[in-house]
Motif scaffolding. Structure first.
Motif, PDB file in Angstrom:
ATOM      1  N   ASN A 150       0.901  -1.241  -0.122  1.00 54.60           N
ATOM      2  CA  ASN A 150      -0.096   0.097  -0.106  1.00 54.60           C
ATOM      3  C   ASN A 150       1.000   1.254  -0.031  1.00 54.60           C
ATOM      4  N   THR A 151       2.252   1.180  -0.187  1.00 54.67           N
ATOM      5  CA  THR A 151       3.032   2.455  -0.348  1.00 54.67           C
ATOM      6  C   THR A 151       3.016   2.449  -1.840  1.00 54.67           C
ATOM      7  N   SER A 152       3.589   3.700  -2.434  1.00 52.37           N
ATOM      8  CA  SER A 152       4.048   4.056  -3.762  1.00 52.37           C
ATOM      9  C   SER A 152       5.389   3.665  -4.078  1.00 52.37           C
ATOM     10  N   LEU A 153       5.858   3.551  -5.439  1.00 52.84           N
ATOM     11  CA  LEU A 153       6.789   3.462  -5.952  1.00 52.84           C
ATOM     12  C   LEU A 153       7.065   4.760  -6.584  1.00 52.84           C
ATOM     13  N   ARG A 154       8.059   5.615  -6.105  1.00 51.58           N
ATOM     14  CA  ARG A 154       8.281   6.991  -6.297  1.00 51.58           C
ATOM     15  C   ARG A 154       9.043   6.987  -7.729  1.00 51.58           C
ATOM     16  N   MET A 155       8.476   7.979  -8.390  1.00 44.74           N
ATOM     17  CA  MET A 155       9.268   8.503  -9.381  1.00 44.74           C
ATOM     18  C   MET A 155       9.649   9.947  -9.481  1.00 44.74           C
ATOM     19  N   LEU A 156      11.225  10.251  -9.098  1.00 38.33           N
ATOM     20  CA  LEU A 156      11.818  11.555  -9.355  1.00 38.33           C
ATOM     21  C   LEU A 156      12.419  11.889 -10.526  1.00 38.33           C
ATOM     22  N   ILE A 157      11.833  12.946 -11.036  1.00 39.98           N
ATOM     23  CA  ILE A 157      11.864  13.471 -12.204  1.00 39.98           C
ATOM     24  C   ILE A 157      13.072  14.554 -12.290  1.00 39.98           C
ATOM     25  N   GLY A 158      14.241  14.240 -12.951  1.00 40.02           N
ATOM     26  CA  GLY A 158      15.464  15.047 -13.072  1.00 40.02           C
ATOM     27  C   GLY A 158      15.683  15.628 -14.112  1.00 40.02           C
ATOM     28  N   ASP A 159      17.161  16.016 -14.256  1.00 47.29           N
ATOM     29  CA  ASP A 159      17.671  16.428 -15.707  1.00 47.29           C
ATOM     30  C   ASP A 159      18.018  15.429 -16.508  1.00 47.29           C
ATOM     31  N   GLY A 160      17.431  14.887 -17.431  1.00 45.74           N
ATOM     32  CA  GLY A 160      18.017  13.748 -18.386  1.00 45.74           C
ATOM     33  C   GLY A 160      17.687  12.439 -17.649  1.00 45.74           C
ATOM     34  N   ALA A 161      17.059  12.259 -16.654  1.00 49.79           N
ATOM     35  CA  ALA A 161      16.846  10.959 -15.919  1.00 49.79           C
ATOM     36  C   ALA A 161      15.594  10.975 -14.935  1.00 49.79           C
ATOM     37  N   VAL A 162      15.244   9.694 -14.890  1.00 50.18           N
ATOM     38  CA  VAL A 162      14.189   9.674 -13.767  1.00 50.18           C
ATOM     39  C   VAL A 162      14.875   8.597 -12.723  1.00 50.18           C
ATOM     40  N   THR A 163      14.418   8.791 -11.513  1.00 50.76           N
ATOM     41  CA  THR A 163      14.981   7.790 -10.383  1.00 50.76           C
ATOM     42  C   THR A 163      13.749   7.219  -9.620  1.00 50.76           C
ATOM     43  N   LEU A 164      13.817   5.803  -9.712  1.00 50.71           N
ATOM     44  CA  LEU A 164      12.621   5.194  -9.045  1.00 50.71           C
ATOM     45  C   LEU A 164      13.221   4.912  -7.681  1.00 50.71           C
ATOM     46  N   GLU A 165      12.372   5.091  -6.623  1.00 52.84           N
ATOM     47  CA  GLU A 165      12.643   4.817  -5.347  1.00 52.84           C
ATOM     48  C   GLU A 165      11.368   4.117  -4.665  1.00 52.84           C
ATOM     49  N   ALA A 166      12.032   3.251  -3.694  1.00 55.24           N
ATOM     50  CA  ALA A 166      10.898   2.384  -2.784  1.00 55.24           C
ATOM     51  C   ALA A 166      11.563   2.079  -1.406  1.00 55.24           C
ATOM     52  N   ALA A 167      10.761   1.823  -0.434  1.00 52.85           N
ATOM     53  CA  ALA A 167      11.247   1.493   0.819  1.00 52.85           C
ATOM     54  C   ALA A 167      10.302   0.558   1.780  1.00 52.85           C
ATOM     55  N   THR A 168      10.758   0.004   2.639  1.00 55.25           N
ATOM     56  CA  THR A 168       9.866  -0.718   3.746  1.00 55.25           C
ATOM     57  C   THR A 168      10.409  -0.259   5.031  1.00 55.25           C
ATOM     58  N   GLY A 169       9.707   0.987   5.240  1.00 56.29           N
ATOM     59  CA  GLY A 169      10.373   1.481   6.646  1.00 56.29           C
ATOM     60  C   GLY A 169      11.830   1.971   6.660  1.00 56.29           C
ATOM     61  N   ASP A 170      12.267   1.373   7.706  1.00 55.88           N
ATOM     62  CA  ASP A 170      13.882   1.430   7.989  1.00 55.88           C
ATOM     63  C   ASP A 170      14.671   0.112   7.348  1.00 55.88           C
ATOM     64  N   GLN A 171      13.721  -0.840   7.107  1.00 56.03           N
ATOM     65  CA  GLN A 171      14.313  -2.105   6.829  1.00 56.03           C
ATOM     66  C   GLN A 171      15.044  -2.267   5.496  1.00 56.03           C
ATOM     67  N   ALA A 172      14.350  -1.849   4.514  1.00 61.16           N
ATOM     68  CA  ALA A 172      15.009  -1.803   2.946  1.00 61.16           C
ATOM     69  C   ALA A 172      14.719  -0.819   2.216  1.00 61.16           C
ATOM     70  N   GLN A 173      15.621  -0.315   1.480  1.00 64.24           N
ATOM     71  CA  GLN A 173      15.535   0.825   0.634  1.00 64.24           C
ATOM     72  C   GLN A 173      16.023   0.507  -0.565  1.00 64.24           C
ATOM     73  N   ALA A 174      15.431   1.010  -2.028  1.00 60.71           N
ATOM     74  CA  ALA A 174      16.158   0.735  -3.238  1.00 60.71           C
ATOM     75  C   ALA A 174      15.828   1.823  -4.189  1.00 60.71           C
ATOM     76  N   SER A 175      16.827   2.226  -5.167  1.00 57.92           N
ATOM     77  CA  SER A 175      16.543   3.184  -5.990  1.00 57.92           C
ATOM     78  C   SER A 175      17.514   3.010  -7.142  1.00 57.92           C
ATOM     79  N   GLU A 176      16.869   3.441  -8.333  1.00 57.84           N
ATOM     80  CA  GLU A 176      17.433   3.245  -9.668  1.00 57.84           C
ATOM     81  C   GLU A 176      17.209   4.440 -10.433  1.00 57.84           C
TER      82      GLU A 176
END
Length: 386
Positions: free
Chosen positions: A284-310
């Motif tokens: 029930n949480t989102s996969l976040r898309m951060l829009i930058g200059d010439g790239a987008v970054t995807l981020e997600a997390a499970t509280g403080d237990q696990a984070q990911a970005s690409e």
């Protein structure tokens, strides 16, 4: 009744006709599969008062007749038979099936108690089978699955002359596919709300032939059914199903919202990145898309237990006169992956209107080309904290 047919023809036909048999029929007779033999071959039929299936195959018919037997049992038996011709004989009390040294005897059901299958409506038009199957697969991902809200579990078919449109929504996403077809009359206009599951299974099962014929009953006649006919392995297949009641929500206007920002990415790269990052997304949480200059970054997390970005390369275009710039967007991970998986184009365009407003996805044949308008997929964005 006495017939002979090839094992593969029997197995394929029985599997197809029996696929829609109810697991828990309201009356036992509806668990039956009707076999009818005449000079033209053998017809196998099933019907549960909602959906009917009928397949006609070639066979050597020694004695004409009809018999009703347990459809699921016959399907299991036909799958297990050796690769040899199958001889079937039947009378009022039993059906005997012989294939090589294998022999089965099945008790028959009373044919007189079986309901009459609905008649196929007059043909409305035809569409290439492969294009129809692809169109349905692209739209069905947005159909609802909650049977308590049946109007959202259907795909709306809209016919306007030589254009046929498929539309589905579950309130949080929607998909629209438009394609040309061959109508019986260029003046035809019609709408139908078809159960998504039935339409999906039917479209996939009729790709062996060149085209699928759609037959929509005249709404003024009160029949409320739609029929499909196409070629399958070994024979001609026909399906009818009752249309869903209720008024489909008016969501087409959302497809025409003017974009404030376009983000273009490689489809395969986006799917791969979203799958990896979504592994740590909390329910029930989102996969976040951060829009930058010439790239987008995807981020997600499970509280403080696990984070990911690409991060992946992207072409960002701010539309002149657009509203507030979108710098971040929250997607339901499953909805995003379903949408991306429905595209067969090498690139996809994300059209953002404003933060927390719906985002429309369209395909791109080339990164700097015009978005392809024949298939559009809209996802309601999730509100991001802060």
């Amino acid at each position: 009744m006495k017939i002979r047919l090839e094992r593969d023809v029997l197995a394929e036909a029985v599997q197809w006709a029996a696929r829609s048999l109810p697991t828990r029929p309201s009356v036992p007779i509806l668990a039956g599969l009707l076999l009818k033999a005449d000079a033209s071959g053998v017809t196998m039929s099933s019907f549960d008062y909602e959906t009917s299936a009928k397949v006609s195959v070639k066979a050597t018919v020694s004695d004409e007749g009809e018999v009703l037997v347990s459809g699921r049992l016959l399907a299991d038996i036909s799958r297990s038979l050796p690769a040899k011709p199958v001889d079937i004989t039947a009378d009022d009390s039993k059906m005997e099936l012989v294939c090589g040294s294998a022999r089965f005897t099945l008790q028959t059901l009373p044919v007189a108690d079986y309901p009459t299958l609905p008649h196929m409506p007059e043909a409305t038009g035809a569409v290439p089978s492969d294009r129809f199957a692809q169109a349905v697969s692209q739209v069905v991902v947005a159909a609802g699955r909650d049977e308590l809200l049946p109007v959202f579990t259907g795909i709306r078919i809209e016919i306007d002359g030589d254009t046929i449109s498929l539309l589905a929504t579950d309130r949080y996403r929607m998909a629209l596919k438009e394609l040309n077809w061959n109508p019986a009359s260029t003046q035809v206009e019609a709408q139908a709300l078809v159960p998504a599951r039935v339409l999906s299974e039917t479209a996939k099962s009729m790709t062996a032939g060149e085209q699928v014929t759609l037959s929509l009953a005249n709404s003024s006649a009160g029949d409320g059914i739609i029929g499909f006919e196409g070629d399958g392995v070994g024979g001609v297949r026909q399906t009818t199903t009752r249309l869903l009641d209720g008024e489909f929500p008016k969501v087409r206007h959302i497809m025409n919202t003017q974009a404030a920002m376009n983000v273009r990415v490689n489809t395969a790269e986006m799917i791969a990145a979203a799958r990896r990052v979504a592994l740590v997304a909390e329910r029930n949480t989102s996969l976040r898309m951060l829009i930058g200059d010439g790239a987008v970054t995807l981020e997600a997390a499970t509280g403080d237990q696990a984070q990911a970005s690409e991060a992946i390369e992207a072409t960002i275009e701010q539309v002149d006169g657009g509203a507030q710039a979108v710098t971040a967007a929250g997607f339901n991970p499953s909805y995003l992956l379903d949408a991306l998986g429905a595209f067969d184009t090498p690139y996809v365009n994300f059209a953002f209107t404003a933060p927390s407003k719906p985002c429309q996805l369209t395909g791109l044949a080339e990164l700097d080309g015009e978005p392809l308008a024949d298939y559009r997929h809209v996802i309601m964005l999730m509100r991001l904290p802060g």
